[in-house]
Design a protein around this motif. Sequence first.
Motif, PDB file in Angstrom:
ATOM      1  N   PRO A 163       0.836  -1.203   0.000  1.00 52.22           N
ATOM      2  CA  PRO A 163       0.000   0.000   0.000  1.00 52.22           C
ATOM      3  C   PRO A 163       0.869   1.251   0.000  1.00 52.22           C
ATOM      4  O   PRO A 163       1.930   1.272   0.628  1.00 52.22           O
ATOM      5  CB  PRO A 163      -0.792  -0.103   1.302  1.00 52.22           C
ATOM      6  CG  PRO A 163      -0.631  -1.492   1.790  1.00 52.22           C
ATOM      7  CD  PRO A 163       0.604  -2.041   1.157  1.00 52.22           C
ATOM      8  N   ALA A 164       0.423   2.246  -0.697  1.00 53.38           N
ATOM      9  CA  ALA A 164       1.159   3.505  -0.762  1.00 53.38           C
ATOM     10  C   ALA A 164       0.276   4.623  -0.220  1.00 53.38           C
ATOM     11  O   ALA A 164      -0.937   4.630  -0.429  1.00 53.38           O
ATOM     12  CB  ALA A 164       1.556   3.814  -2.198  1.00 53.38           C
ATOM     13  N   VAL A 165       0.878   5.552   0.466  1.00 51.21           N
ATOM     14  CA  VAL A 165       0.156   6.714   0.983  1.00 51.21           C
ATOM     15  C   VAL A 165      -0.059   7.678  -0.175  1.00 51.21           C
ATOM     16  O   VAL A 165       0.894   8.101  -0.829  1.00 51.21           O
ATOM     17  CB  VAL A 165       0.938   7.391   2.133  1.00 51.21           C
ATOM     18  CG1 VAL A 165       0.259   8.679   2.557  1.00 51.21           C
ATOM     19  CG2 VAL A 165       1.089   6.437   3.304  1.00 51.21           C
ATOM     20  N   GLU A 166      -1.339   7.987  -0.457  1.00 56.73           N
ATOM     21  CA  GLU A 166      -1.660   8.937  -1.529  1.00 56.73           C
ATOM     22  C   GLU A 166      -1.728  10.370  -1.008  1.00 56.73           C
ATOM     23  O   GLU A 166      -1.341  11.299  -1.699  1.00 56.73           O
ATOM     24  CB  GLU A 166      -2.973   8.551  -2.200  1.00 56.73           C
ATOM     25  CG  GLU A 166      -2.863   7.259  -2.985  1.00 56.73           C
ATOM     26  CD  GLU A 166      -4.190   6.857  -3.616  1.00 56.73           C
ATOM     27  OE1 GLU A 166      -5.137   7.673  -3.637  1.00 56.73           O
ATOM     28  OE2 GLU A 166      -4.265   5.719  -4.094  1.00 56.73           O
ATOM     29  N   SER A 167      -2.262  10.514   0.200  1.00 58.13           N
ATOM     30  CA  SER A 167      -2.334  11.854   0.789  1.00 58.13           C
ATOM     31  C   SER A 167      -2.435  11.730   2.305  1.00 58.13           C
ATOM     32  O   SER A 167      -2.804  10.696   2.843  1.00 58.13           O
ATOM     33  CB  SER A 167      -3.540  12.632   0.251  1.00 58.13           C
ATOM     34  OG  SER A 167      -4.748  12.010   0.656  1.00 58.13           O
ATOM     35  N   MET A 168      -2.078  12.827   2.960  1.00 60.31           N
ATOM     36  CA  MET A 168      -2.112  12.887   4.415  1.00 60.31           C
ATOM     37  C   MET A 168      -2.455  14.326   4.799  1.00 60.31           C
ATOM     38  O   MET A 168      -1.882  15.274   4.236  1.00 60.31           O
ATOM     39  CB  MET A 168      -0.741  12.487   4.970  1.00 60.31           C
ATOM     40  CG  MET A 168      -0.700  12.361   6.461  1.00 60.31           C
ATOM     41  SD  MET A 168       0.844  11.636   7.022  1.00 60.31           S
ATOM     42  CE  MET A 168       1.959  13.012   6.862  1.00 60.31           C
ATOM     43  N   ALA A 169      -3.394  14.483   5.730  1.00 65.41           N
ATOM     44  CA  ALA A 169      -3.770  15.835   6.132  1.00 65.41           C
ATOM     45  C   ALA A 169      -4.110  15.841   7.619  1.00 65.41           C
ATOM     46  O   ALA A 169      -4.684  14.876   8.117  1.00 65.41           O
ATOM     47  CB  ALA A 169      -4.963  16.317   5.304  1.00 65.41           C
ATOM     48  N   PRO A 170      -3.745  16.841   8.318  1.00 64.25           N
ATOM     49  CA  PRO A 170      -2.926  17.977   7.893  1.00 64.25           C
ATOM     50  C   PRO A 170      -1.449  17.596   7.795  1.00 64.25           C
ATOM     51  O   PRO A 170      -1.024  16.579   8.327  1.00 64.25           O
ATOM     52  CB  PRO A 170      -3.154  19.009   8.994  1.00 64.25           C
ATOM     53  CG  PRO A 170      -3.430  18.189  10.210  1.00 64.25           C
ATOM     54  CD  PRO A 170      -4.138  16.954   9.723  1.00 64.25           C
ATOM     55  N   ALA A 171      -0.682  18.441   7.124  1.00 60.97           N
ATOM     56  CA  ALA A 171       0.747  18.205   6.944  1.00 60.97           C
ATOM     57  C   ALA A 171       1.526  18.460   8.229  1.00 60.97           C
ATOM     58  O   ALA A 171       2.636  17.965   8.392  1.00 60.97           O
ATOM     59  CB  ALA A 171       1.293  19.076   5.823  1.00 60.97           C
ATOM     60  N   SER A 172       0.962  19.223   9.129  1.00 64.90           N
ATOM     61  CA  SER A 172       1.624  19.484  10.410  1.00 64.90           C
ATOM     62  C   SER A 172       0.559  19.788  11.457  1.00 64.90           C
ATOM     63  O   SER A 172      -0.608  19.997  11.123  1.00 64.90           O
ATOM     64  CB  SER A 172       2.612  20.651  10.283  1.00 64.90           C
ATOM     65  OG  SER A 172       1.906  21.839   9.950  1.00 64.90           O
TER      66      SER A 172
END
Length: 183
Positions: A163-172
């Motif tokens: 599996p690959a991470v497509e997006s992550m939120a929030p960035a910080s």
Amino acid sequence: GGSTVYVTGHSLGGCVATMVGPYLQGRSWQQKPQFALLTFAAPTAGLQGFADAVESLTWSLQERHLNAYDLVPLAWDDITAADNWYPAPGPAASTKDKAILETISKSTNGHVYVQPGVPLAVNSDYSTFDPEEVQDFTGQVGFQHANPTYLSLLDAPSTVAAPAVESMAPASGSAGTPVTINR
């Protein structure tokens, strides 16, 4: 009867397997198993004395598999053989590529590296190549050495991509901030 320990690896893992197999054979065992040494695309692990020592051991199976157009198994004993690769429709080594291979070859400082075992080519022709990399020598070198290429040449099933991470939120955020990961 008895159990067999298979020591195996691809690429650097194959080189390490060539060293670990004899090490394991030399250890004390309450019930010593048989040992098998199988490598895929392994570069050389040592000089002639090392190769002779590996060959002198008893193996239930000893096989060294390689793609006939993979550069890595040529390291360090015959790396300049790739100067004349690849047949049409593959890319030819440029003057710069040949100079790099020559520099790598000279880095052995005159030592002659030898791989134990008889090489078993998993192919005899250049029918497996990356059509997107036919103009790029180093791209083709990478393709010829890749795990999926070896699996294909060995008629093994392809592996499923992790599996690959497509997006992550929030960035910080601060400690305790909820994070959403989409894959």
